[in-house]
Design a protein around this motif. Structure first.
Motif, mmCIF file in Angstrom:
data_model
loop_
_atom_site.group_PDB
_atom_site.id
_atom_site.type_symbol
_atom_site.label_atom_id
_atom_site.label_comp_id
_atom_site.label_asym_id
_atom_site.label_seq_id
_atom_site.Cartn_x
_atom_site.Cartn_y
_atom_site.Cartn_z
ATOM 1 N N PRO A 72 0.826 -1.206 0.000
ATOM 2 C CA PRO A 72 0.000 0.000 0.000
ATOM 3 C C PRO A 72 0.861 1.258 0.000
ATOM 4 N N ALA A 73 0.390 2.279 -0.705
ATOM 5 C CA ALA A 73 1.216 3.471 -0.925
ATOM 6 C C ALA A 73 1.638 4.143 0.369
ATOM 7 N N THR A 74 0.796 4.078 1.388
ATOM 8 C CA THR A 74 1.108 4.790 2.620
ATOM 9 C C THR A 74 2.335 4.227 3.340
ATOM 10 N N LEU A 75 2.705 2.979 3.070
ATOM 11 C CA LEU A 75 3.820 2.374 3.795
ATOM 12 C C LEU A 75 5.162 2.998 3.407
ATOM 13 N N PRO A 76 5.554 2.993 2.115
ATOM 14 C CA PRO A 76 6.817 3.665 1.787
ATOM 15 C C PRO A 76 6.732 5.179 1.874
ATOM 16 N N LEU A 77 5.556 5.743 1.608
ATOM 17 C CA LEU A 77 5.449 7.201 1.564
ATOM 18 C C LEU A 77 5.728 7.845 2.914
ATOM 19 N N ARG A 78 5.348 7.202 4.015
ATOM 20 C CA ARG A 78 5.559 7.830 5.316
ATOM 21 C C ARG A 78 7.052 8.020 5.583
ATOM 22 N N PHE A 79 7.904 7.109 5.085
ATOM 23 C CA PHE A 79 9.347 7.281 5.230
ATOM 24 C C PHE A 79 9.879 8.308 4.236
ATOM 25 N N LEU A 80 9.443 8.206 2.986
ATOM 26 C CA LEU A 80 9.971 9.087 1.950
ATOM 27 C C LEU A 80 9.599 10.546 2.198
ATOM 28 N N LEU A 81 8.425 10.785 2.752
ATOM 29 C CA LEU A 81 8.021 12.162 3.038
ATOM 30 C C LEU A 81 8.681 12.694 4.310
ATOM 31 N N ALA A 82 9.168 11.798 5.177
ATOM 32 C CA ALA A 82 9.923 12.247 6.350
ATOM 33 C C ALA A 82 11.306 12.743 5.971
ATOM 34 N N MET A 83 11.830 12.277 4.840
ATOM 35 C CA MET A 83 13.189 12.636 4.420
ATOM 36 C C MET A 83 13.385 14.146 4.290
ATOM 37 N N PRO A 84 12.559 14.887 3.515
ATOM 38 C CA PRO A 84 12.784 16.340 3.433
ATOM 39 C C PRO A 84 12.540 17.054 4.756
ATOM 40 N N CYS A 85 11.680 16.513 5.590
ATOM 41 C CA CYS A 85 11.465 17.130 6.913
ATOM 42 C C CYS A 85 12.754 17.080 7.735
ATOM 43 N N TRP A 86 13.447 15.946 7.698
ATOM 44 C CA TRP A 86 14.724 15.842 8.398
ATOM 45 C C TRP A 86 15.789 16.694 7.722
ATOM 46 N N GLY A 87 15.715 16.833 6.402
ATOM 47 C CA GLY A 87 16.649 17.730 5.728
ATOM 48 C C GLY A 87 16.503 19.165 6.201
ATOM 49 N N MET A 88 15.259 19.606 6.354
ATOM 50 C CA MET A 88 15.031 20.959 6.882
ATOM 51 C C MET A 88 15.475 21.065 8.337
ATOM 52 N N ALA A 89 15.283 19.981 9.103
ATOM 53 C CA ALA A 89 15.757 19.978 10.489
ATOM 54 C C ALA A 89 17.273 20.112 10.543
ATOM 55 N N GLY A 90 17.971 19.461 9.594
ATOM 56 C CA GLY A 90 19.419 19.597 9.533
ATOM 57 C C GLY A 90 19.837 21.019 9.225
ATOM 58 N N GLY A 91 19.125 21.679 8.311
ATOM 59 C CA GLY A 91 19.425 23.075 8.024
ATOM 60 C C GLY A 91 19.203 23.964 9.236
ATOM 61 N N ALA A 92 18.106 23.709 9.972
ATOM 62 C CA ALA A 92 17.830 24.500 11.177
ATOM 63 C C ALA A 92 18.898 24.261 12.244
ATOM 64 N N LEU A 93 19.338 23.017 12.384
ATOM 65 C CA LEU A 93 20.364 22.701 13.379
ATOM 66 C C LEU A 93 21.688 23.371 13.030
#
Length: 414
Positions: free
Chosen positions: A11-32
């Protein structure tokens, strides 16, 4: 090339929850990096630096690899996922572990480090239990399955080693710096590079129009890396640090990057799409990181590999995987006879090139901030990283919005 088994895709929601977390962590890295601009790029041992490295390695790259594997294994490798209904819990456990580790390293908080030392290895063990049995029982593409299984094994080993280091740090028990080197080598070369090399055997011909490395050559390379990496790590630990392990990592990373660049060389100009350019830039950065590792420039090597090269490789693939996952979801929901939009229409190449341009602006600023450590340069790199990952996240979300818009047009419930 293996035939895609679209009916076996999860089901699409299974890989998407990880893949959509990736840019969120990228922005967190920029903020850090923005917060710690005066200290994060000075030495590899500062708490702020360790926290930033693990935001990149686990938050960005880890989420991308978890999500990509959950999509790739059933659809391309024919491997059944065991207990796939527990993926939402796996996603929560893994990202909780990353939060605990990053916060614990940054603030040197003992309780958070102790918790992270348990949670993160548990999440990698869960992923291995979910995927390795299916890889073992699947048929065909033995080299592909062997490469993925080897990378998963090294990923689990790196997670266990990292968990032990976090526990020792939380308990204030002295530990050898050589153990950190071994942990990093297992994670970067064993988990990330070996996994990318295995998956690239399918994805580079499929998405970039390249040829394939001869099976005997890639199989020999995989066997050499699978033996050399643990032996070099053990030697490094036994002798308190030496030059053998960095050279193994450098040779392994450089050989993958050079081989992939060689495959790209013969691709016609008409097929040199955004993914090709993402990989061209990422592979060049990875080759430069290998050179910096060989020269003992650890901070520069980390910035090139974890801050530039590997995010371009996995981020470029995410721009292909997310619309493909959305297209498979449309195929399952829309009645037969309704013509589906092409995958490329869900996320056009022009939008992917904007993402590449944004990430391309990060690289020179980040490298300049490492080579000439000035807080204002680090802040510029941080702002560029924040912008690049926000553009990346917006592009991924736009593909899903295009899927929802098509569903509404054909009259299906959203």
């Amino acid at each position: 090339m293996p035939k895609l088994r679209l009916d076996q895709a999860p089901p699409a929601t299974l890989p998407l929850r990880f893949l959509l977390a990736m840019p969120c962590w990228g922005m967190a890295g920029g903020a850090l990096l923005l917060v710690d601009a005066d200290r994060a790029l000075l030495t590899r041992w500062h708490p702020a630096t360790l926290a930033l490295v693990h935001v990149w390695m686990l938050g960005v790259l880890g989420n991308a690899m978890f999500g990509s594997l959950l999509q790739f294994l059933p659809a391309a490798a024919g491997a059944t996922l065991r207990g796939w209904r527990g993926v939402p819990w796996l996603h929560g456990l893994f990202n909780l572990g990353v939060v605990l580790l990053v916060a614990g390293l940054h603030g040197q908080v003992r309780g958070l480090l102790l918790a992270a030392g348990i949670v993160l290895p548990a999440s990698f063990a869960w992923l291995a239990a979910m995927t390795l049995p299916g890889l073992w029982t699947a048929v065909g593409e033995r080299l592909l399955r062997a490469g993925i299984a080897t990378a998963l094994g090294f990923g689990l080993l790196a997670a266990v080693a990292g968990g032990l280091l976090a526990l020792l740090l939380g308990l204030r028990v002295p530990w050898s710096l050589a153990a950190v080197d071994a942990h990093a080598a297992l994670g970067v070369l064993g988990w990330m590079v070996l996994l990318l090399a295995a998956v690239a055997r399918v994805t580079m011909p499929m998405f970039q129009g390249t040829g394939r490395v001869p099976a005997t050559v890639q199989g020999t390379w995989l066997a050499v890396m699978a033996v050399a990496l643990p032996l070099a790590s053990a030697w490094h630990l036994a002798h308190g640090g030496d030059r053998l392990l960095p050279r193994v990592v450098a040779v392994g990373g450089a050989s993958f990057a050079i081989a992939a660049l060689g495959l790209q060389w013969r691709v016609p100009h008409a097929r040199r799409n955004a993914l090709y350019l993402h990989w061209r830039m990422g592979l060049c950065a990875l080759a430069l990181a290998a050179m910096a590792t060989f020269a003992g420039r650890w901070l520069l090597a980390g910035a090139l590999a974890l801050g530039v090269g590997l995010p371009l490789l996995v981020g470029g693939m995410a721009l292909e995987i997310v619309p493909f996952v959305g297209w498979i979801a449309l195929r399952r929901r829309v009645p037969r006879g309704v013509q589906l939009p092409g995958v490329q229409r869900l996320l056009p190449d022009t939008r992917k090139r904007r993402v590449l341009f944004a990430h391309g602006a990060v690289a020179p600023l980040l490298l300049a901030a490492v080579l000439w450590p000035q807080p204002w340069l680090a802040r510029l790199a941080a702002l560029a990283q924040l912008l690049a990952w926000s553009v990346h996240g917006h592009a991924l979300a736009s593909a899903l919005r295009a899927c929802r818009a098509f569903v509404r047009r054909v009259g299906q419930p959203a």
